[in-house]
Design a protein around this motif. Sequence first.
Motif, mmCIF file in Angstrom:
data_model
loop_
_atom_site.group_PDB
_atom_site.id
_atom_site.type_symbol
_atom_site.label_atom_id
_atom_site.label_comp_id
_atom_site.label_asym_id
_atom_site.label_seq_id
_atom_site.Cartn_x
_atom_site.Cartn_y
_atom_site.Cartn_z
ATOM 1 N N UNK A 270 0.954 -1.229 -0.047
ATOM 2 C CA UNK A 270 0.040 -0.123 0.041
ATOM 3 C C UNK A 270 0.861 1.253 -0.164
ATOM 4 N N UNK A 271 2.001 1.229 0.874
ATOM 5 C CA UNK A 271 2.677 2.416 0.942
ATOM 6 C C UNK A 271 3.453 2.562 -0.398
ATOM 7 N N UNK A 272 3.845 1.494 -0.978
ATOM 8 C CA UNK A 272 4.419 1.651 -2.505
ATOM 9 C C UNK A 272 3.552 2.194 -3.452
ATOM 10 N N UNK A 273 2.206 1.915 -3.218
ATOM 11 C CA UNK A 273 1.434 2.522 -4.255
ATOM 12 C C UNK A 273 1.150 3.790 -3.894
ATOM 13 N N UNK A 274 1.229 4.478 -2.815
ATOM 14 C CA UNK A 274 1.209 5.784 -2.437
ATOM 15 C C UNK A 274 2.277 6.373 -2.920
ATOM 16 N N UNK A 275 3.317 6.215 -2.801
ATOM 17 C CA UNK A 275 4.639 6.697 -3.337
ATOM 18 C C UNK A 275 4.425 7.021 -4.902
ATOM 19 N N UNK B 142 14.247 2.516 -11.755
ATOM 20 C CA UNK B 142 14.507 1.392 -11.250
ATOM 21 C C UNK B 142 12.998 0.973 -10.635
ATOM 22 N N UNK B 143 11.911 1.922 -11.125
ATOM 23 C CA UNK B 143 10.603 1.403 -10.276
ATOM 24 C C UNK B 143 10.712 1.872 -8.785
ATOM 25 N N UNK B 144 9.825 1.465 -8.064
ATOM 26 C CA UNK B 144 9.885 1.682 -6.518
ATOM 27 C C UNK B 144 10.861 0.813 -5.797
ATOM 28 N N UNK C 136 12.605 12.609 -6.406
ATOM 29 C CA UNK C 136 12.074 11.738 -5.649
ATOM 30 C C UNK C 136 11.100 11.823 -4.680
ATOM 31 N N UNK C 137 10.149 10.946 -4.595
ATOM 32 C CA UNK C 137 9.394 10.800 -3.405
ATOM 33 C C UNK C 137 10.035 9.737 -2.389
ATOM 34 N N UNK C 138 10.221 10.236 -1.162
ATOM 35 C CA UNK C 138 10.821 9.228 -0.260
ATOM 36 C C UNK C 138 9.812 9.184 1.062
ATOM 37 N N UNK C 139 9.458 7.945 1.299
ATOM 38 C CA UNK C 139 8.440 7.692 2.498
ATOM 39 C C UNK C 139 9.634 7.197 3.648
ATOM 40 N N UNK C 140 9.671 7.890 4.675
ATOM 41 C CA UNK C 140 10.614 7.313 5.863
ATOM 42 C C UNK C 140 9.778 6.453 6.530
ATOM 43 N N UNK D 15 9.988 6.506 -4.920
ATOM 44 C CA UNK D 15 9.708 6.244 -6.302
ATOM 45 C C UNK D 15 10.223 7.711 -6.870
ATOM 46 N N UNK D 16 10.823 7.509 -8.114
ATOM 47 C CA UNK D 16 11.410 8.664 -8.608
ATOM 48 C C UNK D 16 10.427 9.418 -9.448
ATOM 49 N N UNK D 17 10.565 10.864 -9.416
ATOM 50 C CA UNK D 17 9.758 11.549 -10.233
ATOM 51 C C UNK D 17 10.506 11.900 -11.625
#
Length: 255
Positions: free
Chosen positions: A64-69, A156-158, A191-195, A178-180
């Motif tokens: 779910x968190x991957x999908x969010x990023x 590289x994808x997420x 990039x979006x980085x979720x800690x 996930x890169x932008x």
Amino acid sequence: MRGLRLRLISKVNHRLIFIAGLFLAIFLYSTSWLTGFLLDDAVKLTANVHYNQMSNQLTRDVEVLKSMTEKISTNQTIVDILERNHEYQLLTKDDIDDIMLQIDNFETLLNTYPFAETLNIVSLQGEYLFTGGELYNNFILPARPWFKEEYLIENPGTIITDLHTDYSTGREAIGIVTFIYSDENNDLLGAVVLDVFVDKLVEYIDATFYSGDLSASLYLKSNSSSIGAQINDSKSYYTRDLEGVFGNNKVKFTF
């Protein structure tokens, strides 16, 4: 004659007492061994049930968190601001406010994931970072310990980063990244980085165990050999490793 009978009876009684004592000792030893054996099996059964439940839950949470990023990485407001602001100095107050608002909106969705606290937006070319309600300058994305050179060449994808020290908080963390990319020419913008903070993750895992004590830990595969599932008789604990959910990082469950 009577004295002889008394002596014989006394010898028989002593032998009966000895035999009874021997049988009692064997019975107590057998009972103790059987109890320990059954307890070990009960510990393993309880631990394995919880391990399976928790590993399935963590797998779902991470997906779910991957999908969010991934969704955030295509947010048009964020993409447009990064694309037109290749330098920190070019950011306007409206740009900053808009990015902060987008982060706030997405971070409200993290309330059900206590181990995922901070959402970061990074500009590769502008070398700036939005995190925790702050804007940092001179943040060099390729200098982060988890960044690999090939990310600059191929999408590289997420990814899930290796264990590292978080830039703004100094806490141990792993990141879901996930890169932008730009809409126009697919250039890498940031990039979006979720800690995912390690202390919160292990606290979350430990708190879910409903029978006895659980101590979770997280480490890189390369820094420790695989433990697998085993009983440690000297310390009376059962351990299992969870692999594949958090990238190259293992979660060790110690019951």
